[in-house]
Design an enzyme around this catalytic site. Structure first.
Site, PDB file in Angstrom:
ATOM      1  N   CYS A  43       1.134  -1.046   0.416  1.00  0.00           N
ATOM      2  CA  CYS A  43       0.044  -0.089  -0.406  1.00  0.00           C
ATOM      3  C   CYS A  43       0.693   1.132  -0.506  1.00  0.00           C
ATOM      4  O   CYS A  43       1.051   1.878  -0.670  1.00  0.00           O
ATOM      5  CB  CYS A  43      -0.952   0.011   0.998  1.00  0.00           C
ATOM      6  SG  CYS A  43      -2.511  -1.634   1.314  1.00  0.00           S
TER       7      CYS A  43
HETATM    8  N1  LIG Z   1      -3.708  -5.482   1.903  1.00  0.00           N
HETATM    9  C1  LIG Z   1      -3.848  -4.114   2.877  1.00  0.00           C
HETATM   10  O1  LIG Z   1      -3.686  -4.473   4.173  1.00  0.00           O
HETATM   11  C2  LIG Z   1      -5.104  -3.137   2.193  1.00  0.00           C
HETATM   12  C3  LIG Z   1      -5.360  -2.413   2.753  1.00  0.00           C
HETATM   13  C4  LIG Z   1      -6.300  -1.417   2.923  1.00  0.00           C
HETATM   14  C5  LIG Z   1      -6.744  -1.807   1.398  1.00  0.00           C
HETATM   15  N2  LIG Z   1      -5.705  -2.300   0.080  1.00  0.00           N
HETATM   16  C6  LIG Z   1      -6.150  -2.530  -1.137  1.00  0.00           C
HETATM   17  O2  LIG Z   1      -7.400  -3.571  -1.242  1.00  0.00           O
HETATM   18  C7  LIG Z   1      -6.977  -3.829  -2.776  1.00  0.00           C
HETATM   19  C8  LIG Z   1      -7.403  -5.484  -2.512  1.00  0.00           C
HETATM   20  O3  LIG Z   1      -5.803  -5.923  -2.184  1.00  0.00           O
HETATM   21  P1  LIG Z   1      -5.266  -6.856  -1.263  1.00  0.00           P
HETATM   22  O4  LIG Z   1      -3.829  -6.590  -0.391  1.00  0.00           O
HETATM   23  O5  LIG Z   1      -6.374  -7.709  -0.583  1.00  0.00           O
HETATM   24  O6  LIG Z   1      -4.888  -7.937  -2.630  1.00  0.00           O
HETATM   25  P2  LIG Z   1      -5.116  -9.999  -2.564  1.00  0.00           P
HETATM   26  O7  LIG Z   1      -3.886 -10.138  -3.199  1.00  0.00           O
HETATM   27  O8  LIG Z   1      -4.524 -10.031  -1.380  1.00  0.00           O
HETATM   28  O9  LIG Z   1      -5.995 -10.225  -2.737  1.00  0.00           O
HETATM   29  C9  LIG Z   1      -6.969  -9.745  -3.831  1.00  0.00           C
HETATM   30  C10 LIG Z   1      -6.896 -11.311  -4.559  1.00  0.00           C
HETATM   31  O10 LIG Z   1      -8.078 -11.137  -5.625  1.00  0.00           O
HETATM   32  C11 LIG Z   1      -7.676 -11.868  -6.363  1.00  0.00           C
HETATM   33  N3  LIG Z   1      -8.149 -10.955  -8.225  1.00  0.00           N
HETATM   34  C12 LIG Z   1      -7.381 -10.543  -9.161  1.00  0.00           C
HETATM   35  N4  LIG Z   1      -7.915 -10.306 -10.030  1.00  0.00           N
HETATM   36  C13 LIG Z   1      -9.088 -10.529 -10.299  1.00  0.00           C
HETATM   37  C14 LIG Z   1     -10.352 -10.974 -10.582  1.00  0.00           C
HETATM   38  N5  LIG Z   1     -10.244 -10.099 -12.137  1.00  0.00           N
HETATM   39  N6  LIG Z   1     -11.452 -11.110 -10.344  1.00  0.00           N
HETATM   40  C15 LIG Z   1     -11.078 -12.212  -8.898  1.00  0.00           C
HETATM   41  N7  LIG Z   1     -10.127 -12.015  -8.773  1.00  0.00           N
HETATM   42  C16 LIG Z   1      -8.931 -11.799  -8.457  1.00  0.00           C
HETATM   43  C17 LIG Z   1      -6.321 -12.898  -6.446  1.00  0.00           C
HETATM   44  O11 LIG Z   1      -6.411 -13.827  -6.972  1.00  0.00           O
HETATM   45  C18 LIG Z   1      -6.090 -12.170  -5.206  1.00  0.00           C
HETATM   46  O12 LIG Z   1      -6.525 -13.394  -4.454  1.00  0.00           O
HETATM   47  C19 LIG Z   1      -6.010  -2.747  -3.513  1.00  0.00           C
HETATM   48  O13 LIG Z   1      -6.545  -2.321  -4.189  1.00  0.00           O
HETATM   49  C20 LIG Z   1      -5.134  -2.667  -2.663  1.00  0.00           C
HETATM   50  O14 LIG Z   1      -4.378  -1.755  -2.188  1.00  0.00           O
HETATM   51  C21 LIG Z   1      -4.642  -3.210   0.396  1.00  0.00           C
END
Ligand SMILES: NC(=O)c1ccc[n+]([C@@H]2O[C@H](COP(=O)([O-])OP(=O)(O)OC[C@H]3O[C@@H](n4cnc5c(N)ncnc54)[C@H](O)[C@@H]3O)[C@@H](O)[C@H]2O)c1
Length: 441
Positions: free
Chosen positions: A276
């Protein structure tokens, strides 16, 4: 008719009869699944990764912060189902998008995951659905990119379907604040969308913070992360200065923190990590270009934070040099490769750049991380290494140990046996008897 549909959806949400679809079963999506299930909603999860889908279906977990029992209970009770069949996207009443938003090689927003997801939703969009984008992104994504695509087949937002943005504030590993307790910022594209999205999150989160537009909500999330990035850069720069001045930055921060107003402590470290804070600020820099604007603070913070691993490596090199050793051929044990304390995630971790720099200089690298038994391949780096057990023999055999992540492990023992400890996290605070072999970096 329009008001009717809105009322029906709100009613369904209130009665917990609305089916919730969550796209992206990662660090953000999975805790949300559980939160809805806890409140007795039925949830249908979607992910393109069929391994993850199969693991969840078996009631297992792939995230350390989520015990398998939390998943299996809801799979068994029928609250949670998960699929990679996106034609089922017509079923949920509310769809939350939690897919990745990384950067391209050129440090520009990579919106391909949001684009693909939007396309899949469009193929199955039906009247009365609420779509919420949760992924972190630049101001304008919801209204300029998602909205026109969803309206491209004739359905109208606020009348036929609802669209909103609500940023995720998940902090993996944080035991003090649960999803339920973290206030949720929400913004609908129209007043109707706002009513529906507020109704939804009010069922699972204590405090809802409505704002006037999705752009405000999108920028709120970016401000939170830019604020961290800039403040971390500030203390990292000061640590490099105070090192030259012979002042301990940690002691300075501790003293400044006693001021009861106007000061929030941030701590220096080995560089910035996670998926992030090193990434999100550039979403805004990119968008700012459209307005002939350069976000100087963001670039300056990025520059300083990217430099810190080089500084740490220079400190290691100097410390070895002072002991008549060269970095080439030195056995260096990296303590902690996760990007932060007590988590199992090494994506964008500064440990990776430190290891890469040390390897390039000919050092022999080992690592220990209780949460990461072996290092997978990453966006930029690939190390074929497994975590070494922290035996006395190992600690005596190495030339230096470098504390990169402050996991909860026994540092007294490490300092006792290792010949040299480079500490980027102040875990050796107060270990005065071993002062000579501890170098703060
Ligand atoms: N991890 C954190 O601490 C955090 C905190 C706040 C915001 N975010 C934001 O949230 C969002 C997700 O982050 P995350 O950490 O959960 O990511 P992540 O990589 O852990 O999870 C994302 C998931 O989406 C899946 N994916 C990818 N393309 C896809 C599609 N087309 N259809 C369905 N599934 C799909 C992936 O296989 C994965 O399981 C990002 O924008 C991130 O910046 C993350």
């Amino acid at each position: 008719m329009k008001g009717n549909m809105e009322e029906q959806l709100i009613q369904k949400i209130h009665q917990k009869k609305a089916l919730i679809g969550i796209i992206g079963m990662g660090y953000v999506g999975l805790p949300l699944v559980l939160r809805f299930c806890e409140e007795d909603f039925r949830v249908l999860g979607f992910d393109v990764d069929s391994k993850k889908v199969a693991t969840l279906k078996r009631g297992k977990s792939y995230l350390k912060s989520i015990p398998p029992s939390w998943i299996s209970q809801f799979i068994r009770s029928g609250h949670f189902d998960v699929t990679n069949d996106f034609s089922r996207l017509g079923k949920p009443d509310c769809i939350l998008i939690c897919v990745p938003t990384p950067l391209t090689e050129k440090m520009e927003p990579d919106l391909q995951y949001i684009e693909k997801t939007t396309e899949a939703i469009l193929q199955n969009l039906r009247k009365g659905q609420l779509i919420v984008l949760e992924s972190t992104t630049y101001p304008g994504t919801t209204e300029e990119m998602v909205l026109p695509r969803l309206e491209s087949r004739g359905l109208k937002v606020g009348e036929d379907f609802y669209l909103a943005f609500s940023p995720e504030r998940e902090d993996p590993g944080n035991k003090r604040f649960t999803t339920h307790q973290i206030p949720k910022v929400v913004a609908g594209v129209t007043p109707s969308c706002q009513k529906v999205v507020t109704a939804l999150y009010s069922r699972i989160i204590q405090k809802i913070v409505p704002v006037s537009s999705p752009r405000v909500a999108e920028l709120t999330k970016l401000l939170e992360n830019i604020y961290r990035s800039v403040n971390i850069a500030l203390v990292n720069e000061l640590k490099m200065l105070t090192d030259r001045m012979g002042i301990d930055i940690w002691e300075v921060i501790e003293a400044a923190s006693t001021k009861p107003f106007g000061f929030s402590p941030f701590y220096p470290g080995p560089g910035m990590g996670g998926h992030c804070i090193p990434i999100d600020p550039y979403y805004l820099s990119w968008k700012a270009r459209e307005y002939d604007f350069t976000t100087r603070f963001i670039f300056l913070a990025g520059e300083i934070n990217v430099h810190v691993p080089y500084y740490v490596v220079a400190k290691i090199q100097d410390a070895l040099n002072a002991r008549g050793k060269s970095i080439k051929g030195a056995k260096i044990l990296i303590l902690g490769v996760a990007y932060k304390k007590d988590v199992d995630d090494a994506r964008e971790s500064p440990a990776l750049s430190i290891m890469n720099l040390l390897q390039k200089k000919g050092a022999v690298i080992l690592y220990h991380d209780p949460y990461i038994p072996s290092l997978p391949s990453f966006r930029k780096y690939s190390f074929r290494l497994n975590s070494s057990p922290l035996t006395e023999q190992l600690l005596r055999r190495i030339d230096a140990a470098v504390v990169v992540t402050d996991h909860s492990i026994d540092y007294q023992r490490i300092v006792r046996f290792a010949p040299l400890v480079i500490d980027t996290r102040n875990v050796t605070k107060g270990m005065k008897q071993w002062k000579k072999k501890i170098i703060k970096a």
